[in-house]
Design an enzyme around this catalytic site. Structure first.
Site, short mmCIF file in Angstrom:
data_model
loop_
_atom_site.label_atom_id
_atom_site.label_comp_id
_atom_site.label_asym_id
_atom_site.label_seq_id
_atom_site.Cartn_x
_atom_site.Cartn_y
_atom_site.Cartn_z
CG ASP A 101 -2.23 0.55 1.08
OD1 ASP A 101 -2.32 1.65 0.50
OD2 ASP A 101 -3.21 -0.09 1.51
CG ASP A 203 -4.66 5.75 1.01
OD1 ASP A 203 -5.49 4.88 1.28
OD2 ASP A 203 -4.65 6.88 1.57
CD GLU A 266 -8.88 4.33 -1.39
OE1 GLU A 266 -9.78 4.02 -0.60
OE2 GLU A 266 -7.99 5.13 -1.11
CG HIS A 327 -9.14 -1.34 4.55
ND1 HIS A 327 -8.94 -1.34 3.18
CD2 HIS A 327 -8.65 -0.17 4.99
CE1 HIS A 327 -8.35 -0.20 2.84
NE2 HIS A 327 -8.16 0.52 3.92
CG ASP A 328 -11.52 2.07 3.68
OD1 ASP A 328 -11.05 2.08 4.83
OD2 ASP A 328 -10.85 2.37 2.66
C1 NOJ Z 1 -8.22 5.18 2.16
C2 NOJ Z 1 -7.95 4.00 3.01
O1 NOJ Z 1 -8.44 2.85 2.39
C3 NOJ Z 1 -8.60 4.27 4.36
O2 NOJ Z 1 -8.58 3.15 5.18
C4 NOJ Z 1 -7.89 5.44 4.99
O3 NOJ Z 1 -8.52 5.77 6.21
C5 NOJ Z 1 -7.90 6.64 4.06
N1 NOJ Z 1 -7.57 6.31 2.71
C6 NOJ Z 1 -6.90 7.68 4.53
O4 NOJ Z 1 -5.60 7.21 4.24
#
Ligand code: NOJ
Ligand code: MG
Length: 535
Positions: A101, A203, A266, A327-328
Site C-alpha cells: 500500500d 491510497d 484507489e 477494509h473501508d
Molecule cells: C483510504 C484508506 O483505504 C482508508 O482506510 C484510509 O482511512 C484513508 N484512505 C486515509 O488514508
C-alpha cells in the site's frame, strides 16, 4: 504462476490482507508479518495469485497505518525488515505476487518531513505540505471538509497558518505540486520495488492534486440526513483535478523501471470519471479500482446496469477489475445477506476483469458488532452513531474453533465474531458445500476455463431476479446464470442454448448435470454452464 508473465495482473486473482487481523505470531493480539508467512499455504490452497497488504510501515496508528511516519521501514508491531524480506521470498516461492500500500497523499504529523515543515515558515520542507493563511476573519481558509469530520484545516499557532488534511489532523496532506515531494515518494517506490514487491495499491490517488486557487467547494444538493457530514459539500476543487494524471503517469514510469509491476489506484468516483485514471493512452494506473459493486443496490437489474455502464466506459485496451469488499466498507455477506454471498462470489469470479477478494469474505465473514467501548476506528470516534465505523469489517480472521479463533494466543485487538466456532477456515474446509469450498472450486474452474479469464462479456437478456451472461473466447464459451432472488426461476433454452452441462452451482450439488432445454435455478442459486460434451 510464471513470474515472468507480463499479463499476471490481468489473469490473476488478488487478495487483500489487513495485516492487523490476519495472523498474530507473537501473541500481542495484533497480526504481523510472521503471522502472514505462516498462512501463505492457506492462500495457495485457496488459489489466489497476488496479495495486497494494507500499510505495514512505522506509524503512530492514528488511522491504523494510513498515517505513515517512515515510508521505508516496518512498524515493530508488524515485525522487522528481515521479516519483510522473508515474506517477499516466501510469497514468491509460493508463486504469489506481493503488492504494498503506497500512501502518498498524506504522511503522519509525526513524520520528520512534517516536523521540519512545521518548525518555521522558512524551513525548506515548508512547501512539502499545504499551508494557507487564515481567512480575513481569522477563520479557516476555505470550506473544504475532512472526510473524518470537521474542517479539513488545522491551525498551527506557532506559525499562524493552517495546514490542509483531507483525513485526520494527524494526516497532513503532502503538496504534490512540489517536485521534491514527488521525487521523495518516487524514491520510496524504488526502494520497495528493488526489494521485489510487485506493485502498489495507491491510497486515495484521486486526491493527490488540489485546486491551485483553493476555491470553495459547492454544496451537495443531494446530501441526505444521516450521511457523514463531509458529504454536505462536493469535492469539486479538492479532488480529481486534471493535473493529477501527469503525476500518475510519472508513478507509472517509476514502476516501469522494473519488470512486470502493477499500479492499482484507489478511486471512489462515478464510473465515467473513474476510467480517466487509466490515463491518456493507458499511461496511468493499470487497475483503477472499480468499487461500483460496493455501493450498488443488490438486484439483478442494478448489477446488470453497472456492468454495462462500466464495459461501455472502459477506454479501448483498458483492462477491467472488480471489488466486492475492502477494509473501508461493510462486509459483503452483511450487505447482500448470507444467502446471496455465494452468488456475489460467483459474480466476482466470472465477470470480465481482475477480481480482488477481501480476506475473510471467502469464509462468509459478516460485519462484527462493535460495542461503543470497543471502537478503534477514528472515523467512528469523530462521527459517532451513524454507522460509519470500519472496525466491524476489520476483525480477526477466523482460522479455527480454538481460543481466539486460532488468530492469536492473546485477546485480539478487535472482537471476534460470536459464531467463529462455527464459521472458520478449519470447519469450512471440512464441509464440502461451504462457501470456502465454493470459492476454491470457482478459482480452480477459472484456471481451467480461459474464457472466464480473458473471454468477452456478452450480456444475455433476462428478467426479474436473474442475471445472465456469456463469456466467450477462442477456447470456448461459458454461461453464467445468477438468481438474485429468494424464489426459484426458470431460464428458457432460447437464452442459453439447448445442450448444456452444469460446471458449477453455488449450492455445489449439480456438477455434471445435463441441461436439455430450460434451466431451473433454485432460490439464491448461481450456476456456470458449459456446452455439453458427448462422451
Ligand atoms: C483510504 C484508506 O483505504 C482508508 O482506510 C484510509 O482511512 C484513508 N484512505 C486515509 O488514508
Ligand atoms: Mg503480533
Amino acid at each position: 504462476m510464471d513470474q515472468g508473465d507480463r499479463d499476471w495482473w490481468r489473469n490473476g486473482i488478488f487478495y487483500q490482507i489487513y495485516p492487523r487481523s490476519f495472523g498474530d505470531s507473537d501473541g500481542d493480539g495484533v497480526g504481523d508479518l510472521r503471522g502472514i508467512i505462516a498462512r501463505l499455504p492457506y492462500l495457495t490452497r485457496l488459489g489466489v495469485d497476488a496479495v495486497w497488504l494494507s500499510p505495514i510501515f512505522p506509524s503512530p496508528m492514528a488511522d491504523f497505518g494510513y498515517d505513515i511516519s517512515d515510508y521505508t521501514g516496518i512498524d515493530p508491531l508488524f515485525g522487522t525488515m528481515e521479516d519483510f524480506d522473508d515474506l517477499v521470498a516466501a510469497a514468491h516461492d509460493a508463486g504469489l505476487k506481493l503488492i504494498l500500500d503506497l500512501v502518498p497523499n498524506h504522511t503522519s504529523d509525526q513524520h520528520p518531513w512534517f516536523t521540519e515543515a512545521k518548525s518555521s515558515r522558512e524551513n525548506p520542507k515548508r512547501d512539502w505540505y499545504i499551508w494557507r493563511d487564515p481567512a480575513p476573519d481569522g477563520g479557516v481558509p476555505n470550506n473544504w471538509l475532512s472526510e473524518f469530520g470537521g474542517s479539513a484545516w488545522a491551525y498551527d499557532e506557532a506559525s499562524s497558518q493552517y495546514y490542509y488534511h483531507a483525513f485526520l489532523a494527524q494526516q497532513p496532506d503532502l503538496n504534490w505540486r512540489n517536485r521534491d515531494v514527488r521525487q521523495a515518494i518516487y524514491d520510496v517506490m524504488r526502494f520497495w520495488l528493488a526489494k521485489g514487491v510487485d506493485g502498489f495499491r495507491v491510497d486515495v490517488i484521486w486526491h493527490l492534486i488540489k485546486d491551485a486557487d483553493f476555491r470553495d467547494n459547492p454544496p451537495n444538493p443531494h446530501y441526505r440526513e444521516g450521511r457523514p457530514p463531509h458529504e454536505k459539500i462536493l469535492t469539486q476543487y479538492s479532488t480529481d483535478q486534471p493535473e493529477v494524471h501527469a503525476v500518475i503517469t510519472e508513478m507509472r514510469h517509476v514502476t516501469e523501471e522494473f519488470d512486470n509491476r502493477v499500479l492499482i489506484g484507489e478511486v471512489y468516483l462515478p464510473l465515467h470519471r473513474l476510467v480517466a485514471y487509466y490515463g491518456n493512452d493507458l499511461s496511468g494506473a493499470q487497475m483503477p479500482f472499480n468499487f461500483a459493486l460496493l455501493s450498488t443496490l443488490w438486484s439483478a437489474r442494478s448489477v446488470e446496469t453497472i456492468i454495462a455502464d462500466y464495459e461501455k466506459a472502459l477506454p479501448s485496451g483498458a483492462w477491467p477489475n472488480w471489488v466486492l469488499g475492502n477494509h473501508d466498507r461493510p462486509r459483503v455477506a452483511s450487505r447482500v445477506g448470507p444467502a446471496q454471498a455465494p452468488v456475489a462470489a460467483m459474480l466476482l469470479l466470472t465477470l470480465r476483469g481482475t477480481p480482488t477478494l477481501y480476506y475473510g469474505d471467502e469464509i462468509g465473514m459478516r460485519q462484527v458488532p462493535i460495542a461503543p467501548d470497543q471502537v478503534r476506528d477514528p472515523f467512528e470516534r469523530n462521527v459517532p452513531g451513524i454507522g460509519v465505523g470500519r472496525d466491524g469489517c476489520r476483525t480477526p480472521m477466523q482460522w479455527s474453533a480454538e481460543p481466539n479463533a486460532g488468530f492469536s494466543s492473546a485477546r485480539p485487538w478487535l472482537p471476534l465474531a460470536h459464531d467463529f466456532a462455527r464459521d472458520n477456515v478449519a470447519s469450512l474446509e471440512a464441509d464440502g458445500a461451504s462457501i470456502l469450498n465454493l470459492y476454491k472450486a470457482m478459482i480452480a474452474l477459472r484456471r481451467g476455463l480461459p474464457q472466464l479469464v480473458h473471454g468477452s462479456y456478452e450480456p444475455v437478456a433476462a428478467q426479474g431476479d436473474v442475471l445472465l451472461y456469456r463469456r466467450r473466447s477462442a477456447e470456448g464459451v461459458a454461461v453464467v446464470a445468477l438468481n438474485f432472488g429468494a424464489q426459484p426461476a426458470t431460464i428458457t433454452s432460447s437464452a442459453i442454448g439447448f445442450s448444456n452441462e452444469v460446471l458449477l452451482s453455488t449450492l455445489m450439488d449439480r456438477q455434471g448435470e445435463k441441461i436439455e432445454g430450460a434451466l431451473d435455478l433454485r432460490a439464491n442459486e448461481g450456476v456456470i454452464l458449459g456446452p455439453h460434451q458427448e462422451d
